[in-house]
Design an enzyme around this catalytic site. Sequence first.
Site, mmCIF file in Angstrom:
data_model
loop_
_atom_site.group_PDB
_atom_site.id
_atom_site.type_symbol
_atom_site.label_atom_id
_atom_site.label_comp_id
_atom_site.label_asym_id
_atom_site.label_seq_id
_atom_site.Cartn_x
_atom_site.Cartn_y
_atom_site.Cartn_z
ATOM 1 N N ALA A 145 0.668 -1.316 0.082
ATOM 2 C CA ALA A 145 -0.453 -0.057 -0.214
ATOM 3 C C ALA A 145 1.194 1.375 0.061
ATOM 4 C CB ALA A 145 -1.167 0.171 1.167
ATOM 5 N N ARG A 146 0.838 1.518 1.302
ATOM 6 C CA ARG A 146 2.144 3.383 1.332
ATOM 7 C C ARG A 146 3.229 2.644 2.127
ATOM 8 N NH1 ARG A 146 0.990 3.186 -2.888
ATOM 9 N NH2 ARG A 146 -0.238 5.545 -3.592
ATOM 10 N N GLU A 192 11.495 6.236 -1.246
ATOM 11 C CA GLU A 192 11.319 5.602 -2.602
ATOM 12 C C GLU A 192 11.713 7.007 -3.738
ATOM 13 O OE1 GLU A 192 7.711 5.258 -3.436
ATOM 14 O OE2 GLU A 192 7.691 2.794 -2.406
ATOM 15 N N HIS A 218 7.925 -0.286 -6.717
ATOM 16 C CA HIS A 218 6.756 0.527 -6.486
ATOM 17 C C HIS A 218 6.593 -0.243 -7.593
ATOM 18 C CE1 HIS A 218 4.264 3.705 -4.826
ATOM 19 N NE2 HIS A 218 3.691 2.769 -5.603
HETATM 20 P P1 NAD Z 1 -9.668 1.102 -2.351
HETATM 21 O O1 NAD Z 1 -10.519 2.889 -2.105
HETATM 22 O O2 NAD Z 1 -10.336 0.766 -3.037
HETATM 23 O O3 NAD Z 1 -9.919 0.213 -1.447
HETATM 24 C C1 NAD Z 1 -9.441 0.789 0.344
HETATM 25 C C2 NAD Z 1 -9.700 0.313 1.611
HETATM 26 O O4 NAD Z 1 -9.552 0.093 2.955
HETATM 27 C C3 NAD Z 1 -11.284 0.387 1.761
HETATM 28 O O5 NAD Z 1 -11.948 -0.748 1.384
HETATM 29 C C4 NAD Z 1 -11.819 1.328 3.013
HETATM 30 O O6 NAD Z 1 -12.383 1.173 3.689
HETATM 31 C C5 NAD Z 1 -10.761 0.562 3.908
HETATM 32 N N1 NAD Z 1 -10.017 0.869 5.087
HETATM 33 C C6 NAD Z 1 -9.731 2.412 5.001
HETATM 34 N N2 NAD Z 1 -9.221 2.578 6.466
HETATM 35 C C7 NAD Z 1 -8.686 1.442 6.938
HETATM 36 C C8 NAD Z 1 -8.594 0.524 7.801
HETATM 37 N N3 NAD Z 1 -8.085 1.614 8.804
HETATM 38 N N4 NAD Z 1 -8.131 -0.914 7.575
HETATM 39 C C9 NAD Z 1 -8.950 -1.835 7.542
HETATM 40 N N5 NAD Z 1 -9.645 -0.760 5.838
HETATM 41 C C10 NAD Z 1 -9.928 0.632 5.776
HETATM 42 O O7 NAD Z 1 -8.038 1.406 -2.594
HETATM 43 P P2 NAD Z 1 -7.551 0.571 -3.434
HETATM 44 O O8 NAD Z 1 -7.581 0.990 -4.714
HETATM 45 O O9 NAD Z 1 -7.734 -1.040 -2.504
HETATM 46 O O10 NAD Z 1 -5.618 0.387 -3.104
HETATM 47 C C11 NAD Z 1 -5.685 0.623 -1.604
HETATM 48 C C12 NAD Z 1 -4.154 1.628 -1.393
HETATM 49 O O11 NAD Z 1 -3.133 0.531 -2.037
HETATM 50 C C13 NAD Z 1 -4.330 2.564 -2.288
HETATM 51 O O12 NAD Z 1 -4.861 3.265 -1.530
HETATM 52 C C14 NAD Z 1 -2.393 3.150 -2.878
HETATM 53 O O13 NAD Z 1 -2.186 3.543 -1.200
HETATM 54 C C15 NAD Z 1 -2.309 1.307 -2.666
HETATM 55 N N6 NAD Z 1 -1.757 1.018 -3.825
HETATM 56 C C16 NAD Z 1 -0.684 0.596 -4.383
HETATM 57 C C17 NAD Z 1 -0.284 0.255 -5.461
HETATM 58 C C18 NAD Z 1 1.011 0.179 -5.679
HETATM 59 O O14 NAD Z 1 1.940 -0.177 -6.750
HETATM 60 N N7 NAD Z 1 2.153 -0.443 -4.484
HETATM 61 C C19 NAD Z 1 -1.191 0.752 -6.704
HETATM 62 C C20 NAD Z 1 -2.216 0.786 -5.940
HETATM 63 C C21 NAD Z 1 -2.620 1.482 -5.022
#
Ligand code: NAD
Length: 322
Positions: free
Chosen positions: A234-235, A264, A296
């Site tokens: 995620a981040r 990064e 990443h």
């Molecule tokens: P999304 O918004 O569809 O889903 C995020 C989910 O997290 C939501 O269902 C939300 O309710 C839940 N959430 C929020 N806070 C929470 C908590 N404290 N505990 C449990 N659940 C919680 O987002 P997504 O498309 O699934 O992406 C998730 C994250 O992945 C992005 O925000 C981004 O930071 C990361 N990401 C990384 C890459 C990469 O290349 N590595 C690429 C895309 C996204």
Amino acid sequence: MFKIVAYGVRKNEVDYFKKLNKYNYDLQLESDMLTHDNVETAKGADAVLLRANCVGDETNLAKFHEWGIKYVFTRTVGYNHIDLKAAKKYDMKVARVPAYSPYAVAELAMTLGMMLFRHTALATSLTNKGDFSVSTATFSGEVHSSTVGIIGTGRIGATEAQLYHGMGTNVLGYDPYPSDFAKQYVKFVSQDELLAQSDIVSIHVPYFPGQNDNLIDETFLSKMKKNAVLVNTARSQLADYPAVIKAIKDGQIAGFASDVLPDEEEVLGHNFNGNITNDLTRQLTELYPKVLLTPHIGSYTSPALTDMINVSYENFHQVLET
Ligand code: NAD
């Protein structure tokens, strides 16, 4: 002609930007991420298109405002690199790409989780050194009969759940807002129960600055099983890296994989010379194969890139039409 300056465009992405340019935007494709040092490259643009690790802070947004740039878009899901308060202050429109192939990140998270769980990196690092003896350290369970815990079951987390479910794996999830799609594949439990039961824990929670920094801290790690592994795609800000490093060294958890890094901006930068100056990243690399790092690349797939660029162009098209 509407001019877009896009930052952090890798060599092989240039053709995608050009091929998908159905609205004939005037494109200036910069290989570097946007920083304070190269912000002048945006002069003359109508809009900028960022990606994670571009600096979309108040300083840069103030410059854009001065130069009449009204659109600061990102071709990523995460938007924590853009200062939304500053954007509002300068009356700028901000858009992201909320949906692109969720399989890209979900598959990478699974790959990393399974590599740790099945000790694949350890096995290949031994054979690469010419050691073909069967090390008992590579003995493992099987993913299909294990328990996977997914924290954040949005688009990516739910897709990973779907894929693991297809393997017969018991999938637990924690999310304050579980979707109907996720409910088909996930048994929702509290975060503590998930950590106590899971063999592989996978994080897909957005980073909200000031709210969930260091979600993965000493307490979080102490609740995991000792033979469990943790994957964060995620981040980086979600992980307290000194706590993770200590947990690996102390055997509190068995493995850690991360597609996101503490530094990064530096290691993914154009001018990185291979010399890791960030002590945490260096310590993480030294813990291979218990720690696996990728630069990443979660969304670095052809379908995801195509979606990202198409949606970005549609975002621009929509604001220009209204
Ligand atoms: P999304 O918004 O569809 O889903 C995020 C989910 O997290 C939501 O269902 C939300 O309710 C839940 N959430 C929020 N806070 C929470 C908590 N404290 N505990 C449990 N659940 C919680 O987002 P997504 O498309 O699934 O992406 C998730 C994250 O992945 C992005 O925000 C981004 O930071 C990361 N990401 C990384 C890459 C990469 O290349 N590595 C690429 C895309 C996204």
